[in-house]
Design an enzyme around this catalytic site. Structure first.
Site, mmCIF file in Angstrom:
data_model
loop_
_atom_site.group_PDB
_atom_site.id
_atom_site.type_symbol
_atom_site.label_atom_id
_atom_site.label_comp_id
_atom_site.label_asym_id
_atom_site.label_seq_id
_atom_site.Cartn_x
_atom_site.Cartn_y
_atom_site.Cartn_z
ATOM 1 N N ARG A 239 -8.786 -8.998 -17.091
ATOM 2 C CA ARG A 239 -8.724 -9.787 -15.865
ATOM 3 C C ARG A 239 -7.595 -9.714 -14.922
ATOM 4 O O ARG A 239 -7.317 -10.708 -14.325
ATOM 5 C CB ARG A 239 -9.350 -11.385 -16.154
ATOM 6 C CG ARG A 239 -10.608 -11.374 -16.992
ATOM 7 C CD ARG A 239 -11.294 -12.876 -16.572
ATOM 8 N NE ARG A 239 -12.553 -12.703 -17.499
ATOM 9 C CZ ARG A 239 -12.638 -13.424 -18.517
ATOM 10 N NH1 ARG A 239 -11.495 -14.042 -19.202
ATOM 11 N NH2 ARG A 239 -13.835 -13.339 -18.982
ATOM 12 N N LYS B 21 -6.238 -2.944 -1.552
ATOM 13 C CA LYS B 21 -7.456 -2.185 -1.728
ATOM 14 C C LYS B 21 -7.289 -1.207 -2.942
ATOM 15 O O LYS B 21 -6.518 -0.347 -2.984
ATOM 16 C CB LYS B 21 -7.772 -1.286 -0.666
ATOM 17 C CG LYS B 21 -8.407 -2.138 0.580
ATOM 18 C CD LYS B 21 -9.060 -1.463 1.682
ATOM 19 C CE LYS B 21 -9.581 -2.215 2.629
ATOM 20 N NZ LYS B 21 -10.231 -1.376 4.037
ATOM 21 N N GLU C 245 -3.704 9.315 8.881
ATOM 22 C CA GLU C 245 -3.228 7.808 8.701
ATOM 23 C C GLU C 245 -2.441 7.650 10.111
ATOM 24 O O GLU C 245 -2.560 6.451 10.717
ATOM 25 C CB GLU C 245 -2.922 7.215 7.663
ATOM 26 C CG GLU C 245 -4.177 7.379 6.453
ATOM 27 C CD GLU C 245 -5.270 6.414 6.798
ATOM 28 O OE1 GLU C 245 -5.485 5.472 7.465
ATOM 29 O OE2 GLU C 245 -6.194 6.625 5.935
ATOM 30 N N LYS D 142 0.623 -2.737 9.232
ATOM 31 C CA LYS D 142 -0.414 -3.008 8.252
ATOM 32 C C LYS D 142 -0.126 -4.393 7.644
ATOM 33 O O LYS D 142 -1.103 -5.097 7.243
ATOM 34 C CB LYS D 142 -0.342 -1.874 7.240
ATOM 35 C CG LYS D 142 -1.369 -2.284 6.183
ATOM 36 C CD LYS D 142 -2.133 -1.097 5.355
ATOM 37 C CE LYS D 142 -3.226 -1.295 4.477
ATOM 38 N NZ LYS D 142 -3.651 -0.434 3.951
ATOM 39 N N GLU E 183 -10.290 -8.625 4.517
ATOM 40 C CA GLU E 183 -11.083 -7.959 5.355
ATOM 41 C C GLU E 183 -12.386 -8.544 5.856
ATOM 42 O O GLU E 183 -13.467 -7.995 6.084
ATOM 43 C CB GLU E 183 -11.643 -6.616 4.995
ATOM 44 C CG GLU E 183 -11.815 -5.461 6.200
ATOM 45 C CD GLU E 183 -12.065 -4.138 5.807
ATOM 46 O OE1 GLU E 183 -10.929 -3.530 5.329
ATOM 47 O OE2 GLU E 183 -13.022 -3.508 5.673
ATOM 48 N N ARG F 85 -8.672 -6.969 9.883
ATOM 49 C CA ARG F 85 -8.187 -5.936 8.920
ATOM 50 C C ARG F 85 -9.297 -4.659 9.332
ATOM 51 O O ARG F 85 -8.750 -3.690 8.969
ATOM 52 C CB ARG F 85 -8.281 -6.418 7.564
ATOM 53 C CG ARG F 85 -7.726 -5.374 6.726
ATOM 54 C CD ARG F 85 -7.482 -5.807 5.235
ATOM 55 N NE ARG F 85 -7.168 -4.570 4.465
ATOM 56 C CZ ARG F 85 -6.585 -4.452 3.271
ATOM 57 N NH1 ARG F 85 -6.360 -5.682 2.761
ATOM 58 N NH2 ARG F 85 -6.155 -3.510 2.584
ATOM 59 N N ASN G 191 -9.745 0.647 9.842
ATOM 60 C CA ASN G 191 -10.808 1.412 9.399
ATOM 61 C C ASN G 191 -11.120 2.256 10.530
ATOM 62 O O ASN G 191 -12.002 3.199 10.216
ATOM 63 C CB ASN G 191 -12.090 0.614 8.756
ATOM 64 C CG ASN G 191 -11.733 0.042 7.514
ATOM 65 O OD1 ASN G 191 -11.024 0.400 6.800
ATOM 66 N ND2 ASN G 191 -12.235 -1.205 7.598
ATOM 67 N N HIS H 15 -12.455 5.899 9.973
ATOM 68 C CA HIS H 15 -12.813 6.163 8.369
ATOM 69 C C HIS H 15 -14.654 5.838 8.354
ATOM 70 O O HIS H 15 -14.927 6.442 7.192
ATOM 71 C CB HIS H 15 -12.408 4.892 7.727
ATOM 72 C CG HIS H 15 -10.879 5.174 7.424
ATOM 73 N ND1 HIS H 15 -9.749 5.142 8.535
ATOM 74 C CD2 HIS H 15 -10.238 5.228 6.244
ATOM 75 C CE1 HIS H 15 -8.700 5.328 7.930
ATOM 76 N NE2 HIS H 15 -8.880 5.299 6.445
ATOM 77 N N HIS I 19 -15.023 9.180 6.130
ATOM 78 C CA HIS I 19 -15.302 8.894 4.794
ATOM 79 C C HIS I 19 -16.431 9.805 4.378
ATOM 80 O O HIS I 19 -16.467 10.543 3.415
ATOM 81 C CB HIS I 19 -15.400 7.603 4.342
ATOM 82 C CG HIS I 19 -14.345 6.788 3.870
ATOM 83 N ND1 HIS I 19 -14.173 5.366 3.944
ATOM 84 C CD2 HIS I 19 -13.014 7.119 3.386
ATOM 85 C CE1 HIS I 19 -12.899 5.115 3.445
ATOM 86 N NE2 HIS I 19 -12.277 6.236 3.002
ATOM 87 N N HIS J 25 -7.858 13.187 2.097
ATOM 88 C CA HIS J 25 -8.559 11.902 3.012
ATOM 89 C C HIS J 25 -7.967 11.711 4.380
ATOM 90 O O HIS J 25 -8.681 11.855 5.184
ATOM 91 C CB HIS J 25 -7.791 10.898 2.024
ATOM 92 C CG HIS J 25 -8.274 9.601 2.874
ATOM 93 N ND1 HIS J 25 -9.404 9.152 3.070
ATOM 94 C CD2 HIS J 25 -7.244 8.649 3.449
ATOM 95 C CE1 HIS J 25 -9.611 7.890 3.601
ATOM 96 N NE2 HIS J 25 -7.917 7.452 3.825
HETATM 97 N N1 GLY Z 1 -7.047 1.549 4.575
HETATM 98 C C1 GLY Z 1 -7.515 0.473 5.339
HETATM 99 C C2 GLY Z 1 -6.987 -0.885 4.816
HETATM 100 O O1 GLY Z 1 -6.294 -1.020 3.858
HETATM 101 O O2 GLY Z 1 -7.537 -1.894 5.212
#
Ligand code: GLY
Length: 355
Positions: A116, A138, A180, A217, A227, A231, A235, A238, A242, A257
């Protein structure tokens, strides 16, 4: 240079000094420390950290996996859980992740889920991980062909950025980080024409660019850690990026990526022009820049349906509707923009004829 220590983010000498102090504490408390690396970071980056373990005489538990996105998998997660279990790792154990985004995502999730949650520390070793992946908590793995399908928000205790690691970074990985950085440039209002110097940055400029992205960031993530709102602007590029990346993985294309994100930005700028009135000139200029720096990602007409399916599984969608980040203009990103299937199809058809 700015001081990000409060956010648990340290650079270069400050990072190493702080890490050494932490190792001493772990040693005094008899806490087990595990290091997750891939075959490449074990070879090129681990030698920089190993002496700290040796001088403190703390036991080295090095877990090594093969490099590459295909290893951000349930299989490797299982291997890490097994190693931790076999070594009797307790809840006070620490997992140090030494690598790019695959390692920080995978290791972060292993730490989040083992008993956990155990403490985790990231040493990002690629430009991409330094400016994005290692920051903000993330974590996760790819699953059934979908990127980051299983995961959790789990904050690392500290992030240590050693820019010396960039000295051994292959050119392809540089370009990946650039993907990025380009995203940050758009969402923070950089002029598209100002992207050019990224190709010829010296050490100081690189550090300034990294710090700028880190600062931005962390400001966004502090405001919206899981998010729910703002936030989402991180993206940008993305949703389609993605999907390109997942297609690339399935087709065993050599697509990183950041390269997928740089291509996704082309497509999402097109949608921004159509839906948000972004100036066509911004798209044209970026397209020129993208072609000059990247091997363009080619999308076959026959793969459009496939990409549409992948986009439908994107985590940013709501009630089966595709929700995307668009730009009104550079520096003005809007999230939760509804994109209808026919608009997406128009965009992908346009993209497929570009290269
Ligand atoms: N890569 C985008 C974020 O961490 O929100």
């Amino acid at each position: 240079m700015m001081n990000l220590s409060l956010a648990g983010i340290y650079f270069n000498q400050d990072a190493l000094a702080d890490f050494e102090k932490l190792l001493m504490v772990f040693s005094q408390n008899d806490q087990q420390v595990f290091i997750l690396a891939d075959d490449q970071t074990k070879q090129y980056c681990w030698p920089l950290l190993e002496p700290y373990f040796q001088s403190i005489q703390i036991k080295i538990n090095l877990i090594t996996i093969p490099h590459g996105e295909e290893n951000k998998s349930l299989h490797q997660l299982n291997e890490i859980w097994k190693r931790l279990t076999k070594a009797g790792a307790g809840r006070d154990s620490v997992l140090v992740n030494l690598g790019g985004g695959v390692i920080t995502d995978l290791g972060g999730f292993a730490a989040a889920s083992y008993k956990r949650g155990i403490q985790t520390i990231h040493f990002p070793t690629t430009l991409l991980a330094m400016v994005d992946a290692a920051l903000g908590g993330k974590t996760g793995i790819d699953f059934e062909g979908f990127k980051n399908q299983i995961g959790a928000f789990y904050q690392p205790r500290n992030v240590y950025i050693l820019t010396d690691f960039l000295k051994t970074l292959p050119e392809k990985q540089w370009r990946s980080g650039l993907g990025e950085l380009i995203k940050y440039n758009f969402i923070t209002g950089g002029n598209i024409g100002q992207l050019e110097p990224f190709t010829k940055m010296d050490d100081r400029q690189i550090r300034v660019a990294i710090e700028k992205s880190v600062r931005f960031k962390m400001e966004v993530v502090t405001e919206d850690p899981i998010e729910k709102g703002r936030r989402k602007i991180l993206n940008f590029g993305h949703t389609i990026g993605h999907a390109f990346e997942s297609l690339g993985l399935a087709r065993k294309m050599d697509l990183t990526h950041g390269e997928a994100i740089a291509a996704g930005i082309v497509a999402e700028l097109f949608i921004s022009v159509k839906l948000k009135g972004l100036n066509q000139k911004d798209l044209t200029e970026y397209l020129r820049y993208y072609q000059s720096l990247f091997d363009p990602f080619m999308l076959k007409e026959t793969d459009i349906e496939n990409v549409m399916d992948l986009i439908v599984h994107d985590k940013k969608n709501r009630a089966g509707k595709v929700m995307m980040v668009c730009l009104d203009r550079s520096g003005k990103a809007v999230f939760d923009v509804l994109v209808e299937p026919e608009q997406l199809k128009e965009c992908l058809s346009w993209y497929s004829e570009l290269f």
